[in-house]
Design a protein around this motif. Structure first.
Motif, PDB file in Angstrom:
ATOM      1  N   TYR A   1      26.782 -16.048  12.075  1.00  0.00           N
ATOM      2  CA  TYR A   1      25.317 -17.087  11.038  1.00  0.00           C
ATOM      3  C   TYR A   1      24.956 -16.922  12.704  1.00  0.00           C
ATOM      4  CZ  TYR A   1      28.409 -17.632   6.841  1.00  0.00           C
ATOM      5  OH  TYR A   1      28.387 -17.207   5.380  1.00  0.00           O
TER       6      TYR A   1
ATOM      7  N   ARG B   1      20.529 -12.779   4.772  1.00  0.00           N
ATOM      8  CA  ARG B   1      20.942 -13.869   5.160  1.00  0.00           C
ATOM      9  C   ARG B   1      20.718 -15.028   4.394  1.00  0.00           C
ATOM     10  NH1 ARG B   1      16.418 -14.778   9.694  1.00  0.00           N
ATOM     11  NH2 ARG B   1      15.501 -15.213   8.210  1.00  0.00           N
TER      12      ARG B   1
ATOM     13  N   ALA C   1      30.351 -12.535   8.023  1.00  0.00           N
ATOM     14  CA  ALA C   1      28.818 -12.434   8.499  1.00  0.00           C
ATOM     15  C   ALA C   1      28.727 -13.209   9.913  1.00  0.00           C
ATOM     16  CB  ALA C   1      27.668 -12.935   6.860  1.00  0.00           C
TER      17      ALA C   1
ATOM     18  N   THR D   1      20.077 -13.643  11.262  1.00  0.00           N
ATOM     19  CA  THR D   1      20.225 -12.674  11.763  1.00  0.00           C
ATOM     20  C   THR D   1      20.590 -12.459  12.669  1.00  0.00           C
ATOM     21  OG1 THR D   1      18.386 -11.492   9.935  1.00  0.00           O
ATOM     22  CG2 THR D   1      19.109 -10.126  11.326  1.00  0.00           C
TER      23      THR D   1
ATOM     24  N   GLY E   1      27.907 -12.739   0.829  1.00  0.00           N
ATOM     25  CA  GLY E   1      27.263 -13.199  -0.071  1.00  0.00           C
ATOM     26  C   GLY E   1      27.449 -13.416  -1.380  1.00  0.00           C
TER      27      GLY E   1
ATOM     28  N   TRP F   1      23.901 -10.609   8.183  1.00  0.00           N
ATOM     29  CA  TRP F   1      23.657 -10.893   7.042  1.00  0.00           C
ATOM     30  C   TRP F   1      22.879  -9.234   6.621  1.00  0.00           C
ATOM     31  CZ3 TRP F   1      26.055 -12.696   3.811  1.00  0.00           C
ATOM     32  CH2 TRP F   1      26.977 -14.557   4.336  1.00  0.00           C
TER      33      TRP F   1
ATOM     34  N   ASP G   1      27.180  -7.370   3.205  1.00  0.00           N
ATOM     35  CA  ASP G   1      27.611  -7.007   2.388  1.00  0.00           C
ATOM     36  C   ASP G   1      27.695  -5.560   2.148  1.00  0.00           C
ATOM     37  OD1 ASP G   1      27.549  -9.502   1.439  1.00  0.00           O
ATOM     38  OD2 ASP G   1      25.503  -9.849   0.838  1.00  0.00           O
TER      39      ASP G   1
ATOM     40  N   ASP H   1      28.179 -19.556   0.290  1.00  0.00           N
ATOM     41  CA  ASP H   1      28.359 -18.432   0.639  1.00  0.00           C
ATOM     42  C   ASP H   1      29.689 -17.890   0.712  1.00  0.00           C
ATOM     43  OD1 ASP H   1      26.223 -16.903   1.692  1.00  0.00           O
ATOM     44  OD2 ASP H   1      26.140 -17.836   3.315  1.00  0.00           O
TER      45      ASP H   1
END
Length: 425
Positions: A44, A5, A42, A10, A102, A79, A83, A309
């Motif tokens: 945040y 992340r 993702a 996280t 990412g 995060w 990915d 990002d």
């Protein structure tokens, strides 16, 4: 940006688990070729109450109300797994239409992505801050659309500075060393926080390279990891900083960024390099601090590190027109400001950046925004970067240990980087 992340925090595991089943249909034929686009994004937030899912769900419903016939299904993951999940779906032939994650270069290199020109209107493309947009290019074609960004500044604990009798924040390495020495003499546990552990070693490494006049690559994108400037930087860190006990009693090679951030919010760290999220954490704990540009070898560093990002559009499902309409909506000034304002991140478009800089509600972010136009970014356009980043995480910390050999370690990483780069051509 290969990472856990980078800009975000996280998300809560429970929230992630609840969302996971929604991913199974991504890229399937269940929609029968309709105009439903699927986005994986993702998170945040650091808890369910500030999860990014709330933002995306609201944005999707508003978009649908203005674009009849187009549906947007959103899945938000932490995060720690987003990915990896997107990579697995693409490999299985079930790519989403959009992913906000990412890194983009691996997908662009194998022809999976639409270019920015294929998706965005000309005004939307023109709004991107040029230095960030350029970081989204592969062979001069933009595939990675920056979503949010961040820069780095030196944070100084004002209470500890006052205790140690330090009148001003440092501008040079000599001043940085002198301040750290005074903090140490005043009994500060960690005069300077140097996180060269596996969590974020590539970031701390790049910041020090930039402050010493080097970087990971030169101005034409060739790796320069073992440049004379970089070697000199880590020799100085080894001998003049770590070697003199100015980074605390711990081993920087085993020190992670969040550990140092947490220690800063406990009032145990005098100085460290940080991004806007640290402001939130420090403010919550009542820590008084100042922020200044990164000190350099003989003056202010020529550049700070920027992080972005990325948003990307996948070709697989053929929803180019629908994706483009949605992205033009996502990148409107109001929507960019809405998202970045929630998480103290920096806008990637000029209209939103100007508006944020002028808004007193976000005045704390102004020093970060000021650094953004000249920030340098990870070489995220290189498919080799993932392996290079991993190598840096494993090896860079040894350069500053007693008896460490920066020239040998940086040379080894350079050779690995070039071999990986050449193998991918």
């Amino acid at each position: 940006m290969q990472r856990r992340r980078f800009l975000g925090l996280t998300a809560a595991g429970a929230a992630t688990a609840a969302l996971a089943p929604a991913l199974t249909a991504c890229g399937s034929d269940a929609t029968g070729g309709d105009k439903t686009i699927r986005l994986i994004a993702a998170d945040y937030g650091d808890k369910p109450t500030n999860s990014s899912k709330k933002y995306w769900d609201s944005l999707a419903r508003e978009f649908e109300s203005k674009n009849k016939g187009i549906k947007v299904n959103v899945s938000v993951l932490s995060w720690t797994e987003v990915d990896k999940k997107v990579a697995e779906l693409v490999a299985a032939g079930k790519a989403p239409d959009l992913a906000q994650i990412g890194a983009y270069a691996d997908f662009a290199a194998v022809g999976k992505l639409y270019s920015a020109e294929q998706l965005l209107s000309i005004p939307t493309q023109a709004d991107f801050i040029s230095s960030i947009a350029k970081a989204g290019e592969v062979h001069r074609v933009q595939y990675g659309l920056p979503f949010v960004s961040s820069t780095r500044l030196l944070f100084c604990n004002q209470k500890l500075f006052d205790k140690a009798g330090i009148a001003k924040a440092p501008d040079t390495w000599a001043e940085l060393q002198a301040a750290a020495a005074k903090l140490k003499a005043a009994g500060v546990k960690m005069p300077y926080g140097l996180p060269l552990g596996p969590e974020e070693a590539p970031a701390e490494t790049m910041m020090w390279m930039l402050s010493g006049g080097g970087s990971y690559t030169n101005n034409i994108g060739v790796y320069t990891i073992d440049s004379p400037e970089n070697i000199k930087t880590f020799e100085w860190l080894r001998d003049e900083f770590v070697g003199k006990g100015l980074t605390g009693s711990g081993d920087p090679a085993r020190t992670n960024r969040q550990e140092v951030f947490d220690a800063f919010t406990r009032g145990e760290v005098g100085m460290l390099n940080g991004h806007p999220t640290l402001m939130q954490q420090a403010d919550a704990k009542g820590i008084k601090y100042t922020m200044v540009p990164l000190p350099g070898a003989s003056g202010k560093a020529r550049a700070t590190m920027g992080v972005a990002d990325w948003m990307m559009g996948f070709k697989q499902n053929g929803h180019r027109e629908e994706i483009g309409k949605f992205l033009d909506f996502v990148y409107s000034k109001e929507n960019v400001l809405d998202f970045t304002g929630q998480y103290d991140l920096l806008p990637v478009t000029t209209p939103a950046s100007v508006a944020m800089a002028q808004d007193d509600q976000h005045k704390q972010l102004r020093p970060f925004i000021k650094e953004l136009p000249n920030a340098e970014f990870y070489p995220a356009d290189k498919t080799s970067w993932a392996k290079v980043s991993k190598s840096i995480k494993e090896k860079i910390g040894s350069t500053v240990q007693k008896g460490g050999d920066p020239a040998a370690v940086l040379g080894e990483i350079q050779r690995e980087a070039m071999a990986t780069e050449n193998a991918g051509r």
